[in-house]
Each structure stands twice: as structure tokens, then as C-alpha cells.
Design a protein around this motif. Structure first.
Motif, PDB file in Angstrom:
ATOM      1  N   GLU A 174      50.537  39.142 -29.321  1.00  0.00           N
ATOM      2  CA  GLU A 174      50.188  39.371 -27.920  1.00  0.00           C
ATOM      3  C   GLU A 174      51.316  38.923 -26.997  1.00  0.00           C
ATOM      4  O   GLU A 174      51.688  39.630 -26.054  1.00  0.00           O
ATOM      5  N   LYS A 175      51.852  37.750 -27.276  1.00  0.00           N
ATOM      6  CA  LYS A 175      52.935  37.221 -26.445  1.00  0.00           C
ATOM      7  C   LYS A 175      54.172  38.100 -26.537  1.00  0.00           C
ATOM      8  O   LYS A 175      54.797  38.428 -25.520  1.00  0.00           O
ATOM      9  N   ASP A 176      54.533  38.515 -27.744  1.00  0.00           N
ATOM     10  CA  ASP A 176      55.713  39.361 -27.930  1.00  0.00           C
ATOM     11  C   ASP A 176      55.580  40.685 -27.175  1.00  0.00           C
ATOM     12  O   ASP A 176      56.539  41.167 -26.560  1.00  0.00           O
ATOM     13  N   ILE A 177      54.383  41.274 -27.221  1.00  0.00           N
ATOM     14  CA  ILE A 177      54.181  42.556 -26.552  1.00  0.00           C
ATOM     15  C   ILE A 177      54.283  42.407 -25.042  1.00  0.00           C
ATOM     16  O   ILE A 177      54.914  43.240 -24.367  1.00  0.00           O
ATOM     17  N   LEU A 178      53.716  41.356 -24.477  1.00  0.00           N
ATOM     18  CA  LEU A 178      53.820  41.159 -23.026  1.00  0.00           C
ATOM     19  C   LEU A 178      55.261  40.876 -22.605  1.00  0.00           C
ATOM     20  O   LEU A 178      55.710  41.340 -21.551  1.00  0.00           O
ATOM     21  N   ILE A 179      55.971  40.124 -23.413  1.00  0.00           N
ATOM     22  CA  ILE A 179      57.377  39.835 -23.098  1.00  0.00           C
ATOM     23  C   ILE A 179      58.192  41.117 -23.074  1.00  0.00           C
ATOM     24  O   ILE A 179      58.973  41.358 -22.138  1.00  0.00           O
ATOM     25  N   MET A 180      58.013  41.957 -24.074  1.00  0.00           N
ATOM     26  CA  MET A 180      58.763  43.222 -24.123  1.00  0.00           C
ATOM     27  C   MET A 180      58.285  44.203 -23.057  1.00  0.00           C
ATOM     28  O   MET A 180      59.083  44.914 -22.448  1.00  0.00           O
ATOM     29  N   ARG A 181      56.977  44.225 -22.821  1.00  0.00           N
ATOM     30  CA  ARG A 181      56.403  45.205 -21.893  1.00  0.00           C
ATOM     31  C   ARG A 181      56.871  44.972 -20.465  1.00  0.00           C
ATOM     32  O   ARG A 181      57.108  45.914 -19.707  1.00  0.00           O
ATOM     33  N   TYR A 182      57.027  43.700 -20.057  1.00  0.00           N
ATOM     34  CA  TYR A 182      57.360  43.393 -18.670  1.00  0.00           C
ATOM     35  C   TYR A 182      58.747  42.771 -18.492  1.00  0.00           C
ATOM     36  O   TYR A 182      59.088  42.295 -17.416  1.00  0.00           O
ATOM     37  N   GLY A 183      59.541  42.763 -19.550  1.00  0.00           N
ATOM     38  CA  GLY A 183      60.909  42.279 -19.439  1.00  0.00           C
ATOM     39  C   GLY A 183      61.000  40.815 -19.067  1.00  0.00           C
ATOM     40  O   GLY A 183      61.872  40.412 -18.292  1.00  0.00           O
ATOM     41  N   LEU A 184      60.107  39.993 -19.613  1.00  0.00           N
ATOM     42  CA  LEU A 184      60.087  38.573 -19.279  1.00  0.00           C
ATOM     43  C   LEU A 184      61.230  37.837 -19.977  1.00  0.00           C
ATOM     44  O   LEU A 184      61.753  38.283 -20.984  1.00  0.00           O
ATOM     45  N   PHE A 185      61.593  36.700 -19.400  1.00  0.00           N
ATOM     46  CA  PHE A 185      62.638  35.844 -19.957  1.00  0.00           C
ATOM     47  C   PHE A 185      63.961  36.598 -20.131  1.00  0.00           C
ATOM     48  O   PHE A 185      64.662  36.463 -21.131  1.00  0.00           O
ATOM     49  N   ASN A 186      64.278  37.424 -19.130  1.00  0.00           N
ATOM     50  CA  ASN A 186      65.556  38.163 -19.087  1.00  0.00           C
ATOM     51  C   ASN A 186      65.726  39.141 -20.248  1.00  0.00           C
ATOM     52  O   ASN A 186      66.844  39.416 -20.688  1.00  0.00           O
ATOM     53  N   THR A 187      64.634  39.681 -20.752  1.00  0.00           N
ATOM     54  CA  THR A 187      64.709  40.700 -21.792  1.00  0.00           C
ATOM     55  C   THR A 187      64.578  42.078 -21.158  1.00  0.00           C
ATOM     56  O   THR A 187      64.243  42.204 -19.983  1.00  0.00           O
ATOM     57  N   ASP A 188      64.844  43.117 -21.937  1.00  0.00           N
ATOM     58  CA  ASP A 188      64.710  44.482 -21.423  1.00  0.00           C
ATOM     59  C   ASP A 188      63.235  44.878 -21.354  1.00  0.00           C
ATOM     60  O   ASP A 188      62.454  44.560 -22.252  1.00  0.00           O
ATOM     61  N   GLU A 189      62.865  45.567 -20.292  1.00  0.00           N
ATOM     62  CA  GLU A 189      61.496  46.051 -20.134  1.00  0.00           C
ATOM     63  C   GLU A 189      61.334  47.338 -20.946  1.00  0.00           C
ATOM     64  O   GLU A 189      62.072  48.301 -20.747  1.00  0.00           O
ATOM     65  N   LEU A 190      60.368  47.361 -21.852  1.00  0.00           N
ATOM     66  CA  LEU A 190      60.176  48.499 -22.747  1.00  0.00           C
ATOM     67  C   LEU A 190      58.860  49.210 -22.445  1.00  0.00           C
ATOM     68  O   LEU A 190      57.910  48.602 -21.951  1.00  0.00           O
ATOM     69  N   THR A 191      58.807  50.489 -22.763  1.00  0.00           N
ATOM     70  CA  THR A 191      57.570  51.243 -22.645  1.00  0.00           C
ATOM     71  C   THR A 191      56.687  50.934 -23.845  1.00  0.00           C
ATOM     72  O   THR A 191      57.138  50.363 -24.850  1.00  0.00           O
ATOM     73  N   GLN A 192      55.417  51.331 -23.755  1.00  0.00           N
ATOM     74  CA  GLN A 192      54.517  51.116 -24.888  1.00  0.00           C
ATOM     75  C   GLN A 192      54.999  51.870 -26.121  1.00  0.00           C
ATOM     76  O   GLN A 192      54.874  51.378 -27.246  1.00  0.00           O
ATOM     77  N   ILE A 193      55.554  53.062 -25.914  1.00  0.00           N
ATOM     78  CA  ILE A 193      56.065  53.846 -27.039  1.00  0.00           C
ATOM     79  C   ILE A 193      57.233  53.125 -27.708  1.00  0.00           C
ATOM     80  O   ILE A 193      57.319  53.055 -28.941  1.00  0.00           O
ATOM     81  N   GLU A 194      58.154  52.577 -26.912  1.00  0.00           N
ATOM     82  CA  GLU A 194      59.304  51.860 -27.464  1.00  0.00           C
ATOM     83  C   GLU A 194      58.862  50.626 -28.238  1.00  0.00           C
ATOM     84  O   GLU A 194      59.414  50.302 -29.302  1.00  0.00           O
ATOM     85  N   ILE A 195      57.863  49.926 -27.699  1.00  0.00           N
ATOM     86  CA  ILE A 195      57.346  48.738 -28.393  1.00  0.00           C
ATOM     87  C   ILE A 195      56.694  49.138 -29.710  1.00  0.00           C
ATOM     88  O   ILE A 195      56.876  48.479 -30.746  1.00  0.00           O
ATOM     89  N   ALA A 196      55.930  50.234 -29.680  1.00  0.00           N
ATOM     90  CA  ALA A 196      55.255  50.713 -30.887  1.00  0.00           C
ATOM     91  C   ALA A 196      56.262  51.031 -31.981  1.00  0.00           C
ATOM     92  O   ALA A 196      56.067  50.668 -33.154  1.00  0.00           O
ATOM     93  N   GLU A 197      57.335  51.713 -31.614  1.00  0.00           N
ATOM     94  CA  GLU A 197      58.365  52.062 -32.586  1.00  0.00           C
ATOM     95  C   GLU A 197      59.043  50.810 -33.135  1.00  0.00           C
ATOM     96  O   GLU A 197      59.337  50.713 -34.332  1.00  0.00           O
ATOM     97  N   LYS A 198      59.270  49.843 -32.258  1.00  0.00           N
ATOM     98  CA  LYS A 198      59.951  48.617 -32.671  1.00  0.00           C
ATOM     99  C   LYS A 198      59.085  47.776 -33.610  1.00  0.00           C
ATOM    100  O   LYS A 198      59.599  47.149 -34.550  1.00  0.00           O
ATOM    101  N   MET A 199      57.764  47.790 -33.377  1.00  0.00           N
ATOM    102  CA  MET A 199      56.869  46.951 -34.174  1.00  0.00           C
ATOM    103  C   MET A 199      56.220  47.711 -35.321  1.00  0.00           C
ATOM    104  O   MET A 199      55.503  47.118 -36.134  1.00  0.00           O
ATOM    105  N   GLY A 200      56.420  49.026 -35.382  1.00  0.00           N
ATOM    106  CA  GLY A 200      55.857  49.816 -36.461  1.00  0.00           C
ATOM    107  C   GLY A 200      54.355  50.006 -36.364  1.00  0.00           C
ATOM    108  O   GLY A 200      53.662  50.069 -37.393  1.00  0.00           O
TER     109      GLY A 200
END
Length: 221
Positions: A174-200
Motif C-alpha cells: 500500500e505504501k509503495d503504491i501511494l509513493i509511486m502514484r503521487y510522486g512522494l519523497f521526490n520520486t516520479d509520479e506514475l500512472t496506475q498502468i505504469e505501477i501495474a506494469e512495474k509490480m506485475g
């Protein structure tokens, strides 16, 4: 800062993905206000969602300030959330009118806080005129800044609390998805599709986890 505000907005508004849905009719608005005053979180979300068009309309007024439009909309959305949260049906004003003032104030506060001056200003140096043509000095407006400071401190505390709960109340996925989804902690903001591909996993599964995580955080606010 924008990522923090977008995340703060999204945990309060997670009922839908459309930013500019058709406005509520007068009878629908009355119904949802009554339901919210009875304690319905869903009614509150609907009132926020259906008034997002108002945020975009007011933000457009400030397009000439040079601020990024997405920033203005994010800040304006905070004002809308505050308006819906504090509105009472016994107020002698319509929700749209009340919300417009709150959105306007939030954006103005943001613009004032971010204003940079090219040279030092002395307290007694004129900085403009009031509506009657009288000169106004910096000393005349300093007292009004205290409210801005208090508001900024409150917002900072809310963001700190949000990130504390993000760290302590969510599982790792849950934490990883929110971090990626909203670009928290200076990370890149990803779409749900991009996150899905990254996490399989599937996009719909990412969406379900995101909403579940936000619901966990909502109860603390």
C-alpha cells in the motif's frame, strides 16, 4: 510541495476520477449537505467532487500571476475541501458562494506566501493605496500576516501527520503504491498502468489497493 498537496487532496477526495462532473442540482445539493451533516463521508466526497469545476474557474483568474495552473488548482482544491468541511446548512449563504470565497482566500494566501521582493522594504515605506486612495505602508498590513502564518503552520502539521500515518498504518505494498502514484519523497509520479506494469499486477488491482490505503488514512482526519 505540489505532490504533498495533491496527496492531501486525494485522500480526502477519492470517490471518483472525473475532475469536472456535472454540478449538482439545488435539490441534490440540499440532500447531500443534509446527509453530510448526519455524518456521511460519502456525501462530503460528492459535494467536493461536484464542485471541482468551481476550483478550475477561480484558478483561471490567477493565470496571469505566472504560477503553474496545476499548482493553483491543487491549492484551490484545499480551499474547497475546507469550505465543504466547515459549511453549515444554517449559514445564510449558498455552498457555492461560500466555497468560492474559501478557494479564493486559499489561492491568495499561497500567492502572498510565495511572493519574492526584488529589494528590501522598510516598514514605513509605501507599498500601495487603499480603496480610498490613501497610501498603505508595510506596517499597516503586517498584522494580517499572522493569520497566514497560523494557516501555514496548521497545514504543515496536517501534512506531517499524514506522512506519519503513511509510514505506520499501511503495509509495504500500500505504501509503495501511494509513493509511486503521487510522486512522494521526490520520486516520479506514475500512472496506475505504469505501477501495474512495474509490480506485475493488474491496473484494477492497483486501483483497489490505492483506494483501500487512502481509506485507512482518511479516519485520522
Amino acid at each position: 510541495m505540489l505532490a504533498f498537496l495533491n496527496f492531501y487532496y486525494m485522500f480526502a477526495y477519492i470517490s471518483g476520477r472525473s475532475l469536472f462532473d456535472k454540478p449538482l442540482t439545488a435539490s441534490e445539493e440540499k440532500y447531500y449537505i443534509e446527509e453530510y451533516e448526519k455524518g456521511s463521508a460519502e456525501a462530503k466526497n460528492i459535494l467536493i467532487e461536484k464542485n471541482l469545476r468551481l476550483v478550475a474557474h477561480i484558478a483561471k483568474k490567477y493565470s496571469s500571476t505566472g504560477c503553474d495552473n496545476e499548482d493553483l488548482i491543487s491549492i484551490g482544491t484545499i480551499g474547497l475541501i475546507k469550505a465543504v468541511s466547515s459549511y453549515k446548512s444554517d449559514k445564510n449563504v449558498k455552498l457555492g458562494t461560500y466555497a468560492s470565497k474559501c478557494i479564493d482566500n486559499e489561492i491568495l494566501m499561497y500567492l502572498r506566501a510565495g511572493k519574492k521582493y526584488s529589494s528590501d522594504l522598510y516598514l514605513q515605506e509605501p507599498i500601495g493605496n487603499d480603496s480610498e486612495g490613501n497610501e498603505i505602508a508595510m506596517v499597516d498590513v503586517i498584522s494580517s500576516k499572522q493569520d497566514d502564518i497560523d494557516e501555514m503552520i496548521y497545514k504543515k502539521q496536517q501534512i506531517e501527520l499524514l506522512f506519519e500515518k503513511l509510514e505506520n498504518e499501511l503495509d509495504e505494498r500500500e505504501k509503495d503504491i501511494l509513493i509511486m502514484r503521487y510522486g512522494l519523497f521526490n520520486t516520479d509520479e506514475l500512472t496506475q498502468i505504469e505501477i501495474a506494469e512495474k509490480m506485475g499486477i493488474s491496473r484494477s488491482y492497483v486501483s483497489r489497493i490505492e483506494k483501500k490505503a487512502v481509506e485507512k488514512l482518511r479516519k485520522y482526519f
